[in-house]
Write a protein that holds these residues in place. Sequence first.
Motif, PDB file in Angstrom:
ATOM      1  N   GLY A 280       0.871  -1.122  -0.142  1.00  0.00           N
ATOM      2  CA  GLY A 280      -0.066  -0.398  -0.094  1.00  0.00           C
ATOM      3  C   GLY A 280       0.836   1.009   0.114  1.00  0.00           C
ATOM      4  O   GLY A 280       1.756   1.078   0.634  1.00  0.00           O
ATOM      5  N   ALA A 281       0.188   2.186   0.448  1.00  0.00           N
ATOM      6  CA  ALA A 281       0.934   3.572  -0.030  1.00  0.00           C
ATOM      7  C   ALA A 281       0.656   4.682   1.231  1.00  0.00           C
ATOM      8  O   ALA A 281      -0.024   4.072   2.050  1.00  0.00           O
ATOM      9  N   LEU A 282       1.807   5.358   1.870  1.00  0.00           N
ATOM     10  CA  LEU A 282       2.195   5.771   3.355  1.00  0.00           C
ATOM     11  C   LEU A 282       2.087   7.195   2.748  1.00  0.00           C
ATOM     12  O   LEU A 282       3.363   7.464   1.807  1.00  0.00           O
ATOM     13  N   THR A 283       1.302   7.686   3.915  1.00  0.00           N
ATOM     14  CA  THR A 283       1.582   9.331   3.463  1.00  0.00           C
ATOM     15  C   THR A 283       2.011  10.227   5.347  1.00  0.00           C
ATOM     16  O   THR A 283       1.309  10.217   5.916  1.00  0.00           O
ATOM     17  N   LEU A 284       3.219  10.953   5.230  1.00  0.00           N
ATOM     18  CA  LEU A 284       3.066  11.463   6.522  1.00  0.00           C
ATOM     19  C   LEU A 284       2.312  12.817   6.388  1.00  0.00           C
ATOM     20  O   LEU A 284       3.185  13.543   5.247  1.00  0.00           O
ATOM     21  N   THR A 285       2.494  13.584   7.044  1.00  0.00           N
ATOM     22  CA  THR A 285       1.425  15.135   6.981  1.00  0.00           C
ATOM     23  C   THR A 285       1.453  16.291   8.348  1.00  0.00           C
ATOM     24  O   THR A 285       1.813  15.189   9.598  1.00  0.00           O
ATOM     25  N   GLY A 286       1.259  17.096   8.163  1.00  0.00           N
ATOM     26  CA  GLY A 286       1.655  17.872   9.834  1.00  0.00           C
ATOM     27  C   GLY A 286       1.595  19.276   9.101  1.00  0.00           C
ATOM     28  O   GLY A 286       2.720  19.724   8.220  1.00  0.00           O
ATOM     29  N   LYS A 287       1.417  20.484  10.051  1.00  0.00           N
ATOM     30  CA  LYS A 287       1.708  21.748  10.101  1.00  0.00           C
ATOM     31  C   LYS A 287       3.187  21.805  10.623  1.00  0.00           C
ATOM     32  O   LYS A 287       3.368  21.410  10.859  1.00  0.00           O
ATOM     33  N   GLY A 288       3.533  22.619   9.621  1.00  0.00           N
ATOM     34  CA  GLY A 288       5.229  23.217   9.256  1.00  0.00           C
ATOM     35  C   GLY A 288       5.931  21.588   9.143  1.00  0.00           C
ATOM     36  O   GLY A 288       7.087  21.953   9.373  1.00  0.00           O
ATOM     37  N   LEU A 289       5.776  20.800   7.951  1.00  0.00           N
ATOM     38  CA  LEU A 289       6.172  19.786   7.611  1.00  0.00           C
ATOM     39  C   LEU A 289       6.282  19.348   6.638  1.00  0.00           C
ATOM     40  O   LEU A 289       4.516  19.694   6.185  1.00  0.00           O
ATOM     41  N   LYS A 290       6.509  18.883   5.793  1.00  0.00           N
ATOM     42  CA  LYS A 290       7.507  18.062   4.301  1.00  0.00           C
ATOM     43  C   LYS A 290       6.258  17.559   4.131  1.00  0.00           C
ATOM     44  O   LYS A 290       6.782  16.842   4.905  1.00  0.00           O
ATOM     45  N   THR A 291       5.623  17.057   3.323  1.00  0.00           N
ATOM     46  CA  THR A 291       4.446  16.021   2.781  1.00  0.00           C
ATOM     47  C   THR A 291       5.408  14.785   2.557  1.00  0.00           C
ATOM     48  O   THR A 291       6.384  15.502   1.773  1.00  0.00           O
ATOM     49  N   THR A 292       5.487  13.374   3.602  1.00  0.00           N
ATOM     50  CA  THR A 292       6.329  12.284   2.350  1.00  0.00           C
ATOM     51  C   THR A 292       5.559  11.392   2.454  1.00  0.00           C
ATOM     52  O   THR A 292       4.231  11.267   3.071  1.00  0.00           O
ATOM     53  N   ASN A 293       6.140  10.591   1.367  1.00  0.00           N
ATOM     54  CA  ASN A 293       5.766   9.458   0.927  1.00  0.00           C
ATOM     55  C   ASN A 293       6.764   8.465   0.617  1.00  0.00           C
ATOM     56  O   ASN A 293       7.551   8.471   1.042  1.00  0.00           O
ATOM     57  N   ALA A 294       5.606   7.263   1.254  1.00  0.00           N
ATOM     58  CA  ALA A 294       7.101   6.021   0.580  1.00  0.00           C
ATOM     59  C   ALA A 294       5.661   5.290   0.519  1.00  0.00           C
ATOM     60  O   ALA A 294       4.136   4.323   0.591  1.00  0.00           O
ATOM     61  N   ASN A 295       6.142   3.814  -0.437  1.00  0.00           N
ATOM     62  CA  ASN A 295       5.619   2.376  -1.359  1.00  0.00           C
ATOM     63  C   ASN A 295       5.692   1.569  -1.002  1.00  0.00           C
ATOM     64  O   ASN A 295       6.809   1.400  -0.514  1.00  0.00           O
ATOM     65  N   ALA A 296       5.209   0.709   0.048  1.00  0.00           N
ATOM     66  CA  ALA A 296       5.595  -0.768   1.324  1.00  0.00           C
ATOM     67  C   ALA A 296       4.292  -1.737  -0.043  1.00  0.00           C
ATOM     68  O   ALA A 296       3.602  -1.707  -0.163  1.00  0.00           O
ATOM     69  N   HIS A 297       6.051  -2.815  -0.582  1.00  0.00           N
ATOM     70  CA  HIS A 297       5.421  -3.802  -1.485  1.00  0.00           C
ATOM     71  C   HIS A 297       4.787  -4.843  -1.425  1.00  0.00           C
ATOM     72  O   HIS A 297       4.986  -5.547  -2.048  1.00  0.00           O
ATOM     73  N   ALA A 298       4.972  -5.092   0.033  1.00  0.00           N
ATOM     74  CA  ALA A 298       4.992  -6.288   1.205  1.00  0.00           C
ATOM     75  C   ALA A 298       4.494  -5.988   2.610  1.00  0.00           C
ATOM     76  O   ALA A 298       5.068  -4.846   3.108  1.00  0.00           O
ATOM     77  N   ALA A 299       3.964  -7.020   3.120  1.00  0.00           N
ATOM     78  CA  ALA A 299       4.152  -6.183   4.289  1.00  0.00           C
ATOM     79  C   ALA A 299       4.801  -6.743   5.679  1.00  0.00           C
ATOM     80  O   ALA A 299       6.559  -7.161   5.005  1.00  0.00           O
ATOM     81  N   GLY A 300       6.010  -5.512   6.252  1.00  0.00           N
ATOM     82  CA  GLY A 300       7.004  -5.199   7.129  1.00  0.00           C
ATOM     83  C   GLY A 300       6.605  -4.370   7.512  1.00  0.00           C
ATOM     84  O   GLY A 300       5.720  -2.623   7.301  1.00  0.00           O
ATOM     85  N   SER A 301       8.161  -3.576   7.740  1.00  0.00           N
ATOM     86  CA  SER A 301       7.958  -2.352   8.217  1.00  0.00           C
ATOM     87  C   SER A 301       8.743  -1.095   6.652  1.00  0.00           C
ATOM     88  O   SER A 301       9.657  -1.691   5.809  1.00  0.00           O
ATOM     89  N   SER A 302       8.177   0.032   6.906  1.00  0.00           N
ATOM     90  CA  SER A 302       9.001   0.974   6.407  1.00  0.00           C
ATOM     91  C   SER A 302       9.305   2.486   6.665  1.00  0.00           C
ATOM     92  O   SER A 302       8.740   2.328   8.216  1.00  0.00           O
ATOM     93  N   THR A 303       9.469   2.943   5.802  1.00  0.00           N
ATOM     94  CA  THR A 303      10.042   4.114   6.081  1.00  0.00           C
ATOM     95  C   THR A 303       9.686   6.020   6.109  1.00  0.00           C
ATOM     96  O   THR A 303      10.161   5.472   4.636  1.00  0.00           O
ATOM     97  N   LEU A 304       9.441   6.970   6.864  1.00  0.00           N
ATOM     98  CA  LEU A 304       9.008   8.547   6.720  1.00  0.00           C
ATOM     99  C   LEU A 304       9.526   9.466   6.927  1.00  0.00           C
ATOM    100  O   LEU A 304      10.350   8.608   8.725  1.00  0.00           O
TER     101      LEU A 304
END
Length: 426
Positions: free
Chosen positions: A356-380
Amino acid sequence: MLSAAAQGSDRVFWANEAGGNISFANLDGSGNGGTLNTTGATTTLPKGEAIDIATGKVYWANEATTKISFANLDGSGGGDLNTTGATVEGPSGVAIDPALGKIYWANSTGNSISFANLNGGGDGNLNTTGAALNLPVGVAIDPATGRIYWANFGNDSIAFANLDGSGGGGGLSTSGATISQPQGVAIDPATGRIYWANVGSSNAISFASLSGSGGGDLAITGATSNFAVFPVLLKTPVGTAAPTVSGSNTPGSILSCSQGSWATDLLGSSLYRAPRSFSYQWTDNGQPVVGATSSSFTASVAGSYGCQVTAENQAGSSSQASISHAVIANAFTLGKLKLNKKKGNAKLSVAVPGPGALTLTGKGLKTTNANAHAAGSSTLSVTPKGKTKHKLSASGKAKVKITITFTPTGGIAASQTKAITLKKHI
């Protein structure tokens, strides 16, 4: 004389020519029969019935009179149709065309095919140019070709004409089939056949192809055929569109299964096939889910769910299956936050249940994205900008609120919010 099964009332109805009444009994074999209230209707040698479940009526021809009559299935009485302008001479057999709102009958002594509007007007005789009419008994409609067929008792033939009044009449080839004083016809458009009963010496139940290629006799071993008249067809339900599953894509969702679409009865053809009841079975990855036999189902865990709907009537049952409906887990877990005090940013570990797709947002922060290709850990990445970045440079720390959203492939997004403090050496 037996009439069609009343699919909407679980009863079979028949006309008693000698008794001058319409009787019924339960289809489940429990009896509880009786005589229908026909007050207001003529019942003089009633012959050839047709049931219209949609309007709750049974119709019949009165062979010894000039009346086409009806009664309400709820027992509230009946009446005679207005047939002014139409021939009614020895009527024998009726066929209903609900789409056109008409009823047709054969005039055995009048040698004609006539009709009336079910709403009480617009009566007349059908143009049968080109077709034989010799003591016609019984009519049936083929909706696929727009024709009406009848049995000629007087010259042992099956004839037809166009329903639109353009004539187009002719005779059907019955080569290979018994045809001896036929009475009554019934049509199965799906198989392209017409059936009739023979009152003559053989007492056969016969058929012919509507294409004109001839026919044959049914095997009726073990059954009695003695002065058989007016056949009626009862078939298992025929599916026309598969059921569909509706609901969310996340675990815990309540899924619903539609009945699908099924072929209706063809009243004018004397063909009954509509379902009487439905049952359900849910599946997960093609395997039955134990105990999941209602039209709704709670998908507590992720899976590929479908439903099979079985329709049943007095002839048997048939089934249709839906396409699969994916239920996808979207719950995720936030892991450790690793601060980079030299740059003033951070890395956040996120454990996801699948691709699936991960997205991190927040006021005063750059929006960052990451794609997970399988179950497990991803980093934002948590990267400050604007005033947050200036504050870090000035004071060495800044509190921010981050929102992490995970959208599983083919599923529904889920979000979590977390407050963190960024730090930077100054």
